[in-house]
Design a protein around this motif. Structure first.
Motif, PDB file in Angstrom:
ATOM      1  N   PHE A  58      14.330  30.019   4.419  1.00  0.00           N
ATOM      2  CA  PHE A  58      14.052  29.088   6.130  1.00  0.00           C
ATOM      3  C   PHE A  58      13.828  29.136   6.743  1.00  0.00           C
ATOM      4  CE2 PHE A  58      13.182  25.478   1.813  1.00  0.00           C
ATOM      5  CZ  PHE A  58      11.968  25.769   1.747  1.00  0.00           C
ATOM      6  N   GLN A  59      14.725  29.556   6.766  1.00  0.00           N
ATOM      7  CA  GLN A  59      15.597  30.036   8.407  1.00  0.00           C
ATOM      8  C   GLN A  59      15.190  31.465   8.968  1.00  0.00           C
ATOM      9  OE1 GLN A  59      20.002  30.515   7.941  1.00  0.00           O
ATOM     10  NE2 GLN A  59      20.007  30.155  10.201  1.00  0.00           N
ATOM     11  N   ALA A  60      15.100  32.283   7.460  1.00  0.00           N
ATOM     12  CA  ALA A  60      13.946  33.418   8.067  1.00  0.00           C
ATOM     13  C   ALA A  60      12.161  33.275   8.705  1.00  0.00           C
ATOM     14  CB  ALA A  60      13.931  34.689   6.507  1.00  0.00           C
ATOM     15  N   LEU A  61      12.107  32.575   8.202  1.00  0.00           N
ATOM     16  CA  LEU A  61      10.209  32.009   7.713  1.00  0.00           C
ATOM     17  C   LEU A  61      10.305  31.698   9.461  1.00  0.00           C
ATOM     18  CD1 LEU A  61       7.941  31.997   7.171  1.00  0.00           C
ATOM     19  CD2 LEU A  61       8.472  28.915   5.932  1.00  0.00           C
ATOM     20  N   ALA A  62      11.387  30.682  10.249  1.00  0.00           N
ATOM     21  CA  ALA A  62      11.218  30.210  11.153  1.00  0.00           C
ATOM     22  C   ALA A  62      11.613  31.234  12.287  1.00  0.00           C
ATOM     23  CB  ALA A  62      12.022  28.657  10.895  1.00  0.00           C
ATOM     24  N   VAL A  63      11.773  31.978  12.078  1.00  0.00           N
ATOM     25  CA  VAL A  63      12.525  33.315  12.769  1.00  0.00           C
ATOM     26  C   VAL A  63      11.146  34.107  12.927  1.00  0.00           C
ATOM     27  CG1 VAL A  63      13.532  35.485  12.827  1.00  0.00           C
ATOM     28  CG2 VAL A  63      15.028  33.952  12.352  1.00  0.00           C
ATOM     29  N   LEU A  64      10.472  34.560  12.018  1.00  0.00           N
ATOM     30  CA  LEU A  64       9.197  34.978  11.476  1.00  0.00           C
ATOM     31  C   LEU A  64       8.145  34.494  12.620  1.00  0.00           C
ATOM     32  CD1 LEU A  64       7.488  37.420  10.397  1.00  0.00           C
ATOM     33  CD2 LEU A  64       7.272  36.200   8.700  1.00  0.00           C
ATOM     34  N   ILE A  65       8.413  33.364  12.287  1.00  0.00           N
ATOM     35  CA  ILE A  65       6.974  32.307  13.127  1.00  0.00           C
ATOM     36  C   ILE A  65       7.536  32.803  14.956  1.00  0.00           C
ATOM     37  CG2 ILE A  65       6.019  29.711  13.371  1.00  0.00           C
ATOM     38  CD1 ILE A  65       6.451  29.407  10.353  1.00  0.00           C
ATOM     39  N   VAL A  66       9.092  32.595  15.196  1.00  0.00           N
ATOM     40  CA  VAL A  66       8.888  32.336  16.382  1.00  0.00           C
ATOM     41  C   VAL A  66       8.444  34.222  16.957  1.00  0.00           C
ATOM     42  CG1 VAL A  66      11.255  32.881  18.254  1.00  0.00           C
ATOM     43  CG2 VAL A  66      10.792  30.649  16.552  1.00  0.00           C
ATOM     44  N   VAL A  67       8.825  34.643  16.181  1.00  0.00           N
ATOM     45  CA  VAL A  67       8.363  36.355  16.972  1.00  0.00           C
ATOM     46  C   VAL A  67       7.151  36.298  17.082  1.00  0.00           C
ATOM     47  CG1 VAL A  67       8.101  38.465  15.972  1.00  0.00           C
ATOM     48  CG2 VAL A  67      10.753  37.370  15.936  1.00  0.00           C
ATOM     49  N   ILE A  68       5.960  35.824  15.726  1.00  0.00           N
ATOM     50  CA  ILE A  68       4.998  35.413  16.043  1.00  0.00           C
ATOM     51  C   ILE A  68       4.679  34.947  17.099  1.00  0.00           C
ATOM     52  CG2 ILE A  68       2.759  34.852  14.893  1.00  0.00           C
ATOM     53  CD1 ILE A  68       3.828  35.140  11.876  1.00  0.00           C
ATOM     54  N   ILE A  69       4.810  33.875  17.775  1.00  0.00           N
ATOM     55  CA  ILE A  69       3.914  32.743  18.387  1.00  0.00           C
ATOM     56  C   ILE A  69       4.730  33.796  20.137  1.00  0.00           C
ATOM     57  CG2 ILE A  69       5.054  31.261  20.026  1.00  0.00           C
ATOM     58  CD1 ILE A  69       5.981  29.489  17.649  1.00  0.00           C
ATOM     59  N   LEU A  70       6.235  34.741  19.975  1.00  0.00           N
ATOM     60  CA  LEU A  70       6.017  35.511  21.249  1.00  0.00           C
ATOM     61  C   LEU A  70       5.302  36.404  21.520  1.00  0.00           C
ATOM     62  CD1 LEU A  70      10.091  35.036  21.478  1.00  0.00           C
ATOM     63  CD2 LEU A  70       8.955  34.112  22.371  1.00  0.00           C
ATOM     64  N   PHE A  71       4.973  36.959  20.006  1.00  0.00           N
ATOM     65  CA  PHE A  71       4.127  38.189  19.625  1.00  0.00           C
ATOM     66  C   PHE A  71       3.016  37.493  20.779  1.00  0.00           C
ATOM     67  CE2 PHE A  71       1.196  40.906  18.158  1.00  0.00           C
ATOM     68  CZ  PHE A  71       1.629  42.135  18.789  1.00  0.00           C
ATOM     69  N   ALA A  72       2.173  36.851  20.222  1.00  0.00           N
ATOM     70  CA  ALA A  72       1.100  36.003  20.627  1.00  0.00           C
ATOM     71  C   ALA A  72       0.647  35.754  21.900  1.00  0.00           C
ATOM     72  CB  ALA A  72       0.730  34.631  19.802  1.00  0.00           C
ATOM     73  N   ALA A  73       1.703  35.265  22.114  1.00  0.00           N
ATOM     74  CA  ALA A  73       2.200  34.686  23.938  1.00  0.00           C
ATOM     75  C   ALA A  73       1.757  35.640  25.042  1.00  0.00           C
ATOM     76  CB  ALA A  73       3.376  33.452  24.118  1.00  0.00           C
ATOM     77  N   GLY A  74       2.812  37.262  24.641  1.00  0.00           N
ATOM     78  CA  GLY A  74       2.685  38.350  25.359  1.00  0.00           C
ATOM     79  C   GLY A  74       1.466  39.208  25.189  1.00  0.00           C
ATOM     80  N   ARG A  75       0.047  38.949  25.041  1.00  0.00           N
ATOM     81  CA  ARG A  75      -0.952  39.268  24.545  1.00  0.00           C
ATOM     82  C   ARG A  75      -2.242  38.600  24.965  1.00  0.00           C
ATOM     83  NH1 ARG A  75      -2.839  41.781  19.346  1.00  0.00           N
ATOM     84  NH2 ARG A  75      -4.434  42.090  20.321  1.00  0.00           N
ATOM     85  N   THR A  76      -1.617  37.296  25.305  1.00  0.00           N
ATOM     86  CA  THR A  76      -2.680  36.813  26.512  1.00  0.00           C
ATOM     87  C   THR A  76      -2.338  36.149  27.805  1.00  0.00           C
ATOM     88  OG1 THR A  76      -1.002  34.225  26.510  1.00  0.00           O
ATOM     89  CG2 THR A  76      -2.935  35.097  24.430  1.00  0.00           C
TER      90      THR A  76
END
Length: 76
Positions: A58-76
């Motif tokens: 679950f920790q790894a999943l949370a970190v992966l989600i944070v990475v996805i959020i940051l990646f998506a925020a950087g693209r907009t």
């Protein structure tokens, strides 16, 4: 999409805490007799180990989600 990821992140963080607390509770229930027995891992030790594995997942999943959020925020 951002709201969905934020909800997913919150769920992963809650699952991490729940797995951590359950693993610690099971670990603390291990009696001294079980530790001195020396016949191999007990049921409670195996359950504690499984809960800690869930926590790591679950920790790894949370970190992966944070990475996805940051990646998506950087693209907009």
């Amino acid at each position: 999409m951002q709201i969905f990821l934020a909800i997913l992140l919150l769920a992963a963080m809650i699952a991490t805490v729940v797995a951590l607390v359950r693993g610690i509770v099971v670990f603390l229930k291990t009696t001294e007799e079980e530790l001195k027995n020396g016949t191999g891992p007990t049921q409670s030790a195996l359950k504690s180990n499984k809960m800690m594995q869930f926590r790591i997942f679950f920790q790894a999943l949370a970190v992966l989600i944070v990475v996805i959020i940051l990646f998506a925020a950087g693209r907009t």
